[in-house]
Structures are given as C-alpha cells and as structure tokens.
Design a protein around this motif. Structure first.
Motif, PDB file in Angstrom:
ATOM      1  N   ILE A   1       2.071   5.915  -7.442  1.00 38.43           N
ATOM      2  CA  ILE A   1       1.031   6.684  -8.129  1.00 38.43           C
ATOM      3  C   ILE A   1       1.267   8.180  -7.934  1.00 38.43           C
ATOM      4  CG2 ILE A   1      -1.438   7.239  -8.122  1.00 38.43           C
ATOM      5  CD1 ILE A   1      -1.906   4.209  -7.477  1.00 38.43           C
ATOM      6  N   ALA A   2       1.675   8.556  -6.726  1.00 43.95           N
ATOM      7  CA  ALA A   2       1.949   9.973  -6.436  1.00 43.95           C
ATOM      8  C   ALA A   2       3.048  10.527  -7.334  1.00 43.95           C
ATOM      9  CB  ALA A   2       2.313  10.148  -4.964  1.00 43.95           C
TER      10      ALA A   2
ATOM     11  N   THR B   1       0.850   3.659  -3.291  1.00 39.99           N
ATOM     12  CA  THR B   1       0.449   5.061  -3.122  1.00 39.99           C
ATOM     13  C   THR B   1       1.579   5.998  -3.552  1.00 39.99           C
ATOM     14  OG1 THR B   1      -0.978   4.431  -1.280  1.00 39.99           O
ATOM     15  CG2 THR B   1      -0.388   6.759  -1.447  1.00 39.99           C
TER      16      THR B   1
ATOM     17  N   LEU C   1       0.825  -1.205   0.000  1.00 39.03           N
ATOM     18  CA  LEU C   1       0.000   0.000   0.000  1.00 39.03           C
ATOM     19  C   LEU C   1       0.865   1.263   0.000  1.00 39.03           C
ATOM     20  CD1 LEU C   1      -2.825   1.229   0.097  1.00 39.03           C
ATOM     21  CD2 LEU C   1      -2.719   1.091   2.577  1.00 39.03           C
TER      22      LEU C   1
END
Length: 127
Positions: free
Chosen positions: A18-19, A15, A11
């Motif tokens: 993607i950021a 995250t 996770l």
C-alpha cells in the motif's frame, strides 16, 4: 487458521504494498539510477507485495506466494543497497539503520522460508 508468522508476513507486505502507492515518490527515489521505469517498477512491486500478502494467507497459494515474496525481497535488494550507499538522499532515516537493514533482508528471507515450511515439506519432504 493462519499461523502467527504468516500474519506477520502478510501485514508487513500489505503495509509495504500500500505504501508503494501512497508514498510512491519515496520508493521511486530509492531506485538505483541504472534501472529504468522507476515509477512503473515501484507500482508493480507494490502490486506484487499486496498479492504476496494475500496469497500467503491462503493455504492453496501459500507456497507459491512464499516463494514469490522471497523472490521479491531479493529483487528489491539493489534498491536497499542504493539507499545505504546514498544516505544523503534519506536524511529522515539513520545511516546506521540503512546499513542494518541489509543483513536483515537475509533474515527476513529465512523467516518467510521457515514460515512456509509446512507447505514446503508437504510438497517435498527432503527440503
């Protein structure tokens, strides 16, 4: 079924990966001046984070992904140092947090190392 630490790692890196695409400018600004190709490096590290997140959940690729994630944490450490040394560029982040994050990187390396221990020990029972 994946263990909870593996889900946490996945996770976190999914995250973060993607950021790297959604707020790429933030990550580009974090790059040390002595490195070239800032945008390219940010995008590559984003792809590697996403691949690490996926790979750590797949038993057949978990060990390689774990080692890759550890290597990535080490590789991006200069950017974290750069941020801590130039807090004026990151006014929305506490200077204290920028410095606290530095030793936390070592804890996260250990956390990944610990999380992939069952796979490491199957491959090399001495480690």
């Amino acid at each position: 079924m994946p263990r909870i630490p593996l889900l946490v790692i996945a996770l976190f890196f999914l995250t973060g990966g993607i950021a790297h695409f959604v707020i790429a400018d933030f990550f580009i600004k974090a790059m040390p001046d002595y490195l070239g190709y800032h945008k390219e490096l940010v995008l590559i590290s984003g792809v590697l984070e996403i691949l690490g997140a996926i790979g750590i959940l797949i038993p057949q690729t978990r060990l390689l992904a774990g080692y890759g994630v550890i290597a990535l944490i080490i590789a991006i450490y200069p950017a974290n140092i750069h941020m801590a040394l130039h807090p004026e560029k990151y006014t929305n982040i506490s200077t204290l947090l920028l410095y606290i994050r530095l030793p936390c990187q070592f804890l996260f390396v250990w956390f990944v190392w610990w999380a992939i221990a069952p796979e490491r020990l199957k491959t090399n029972p001495i480690s």
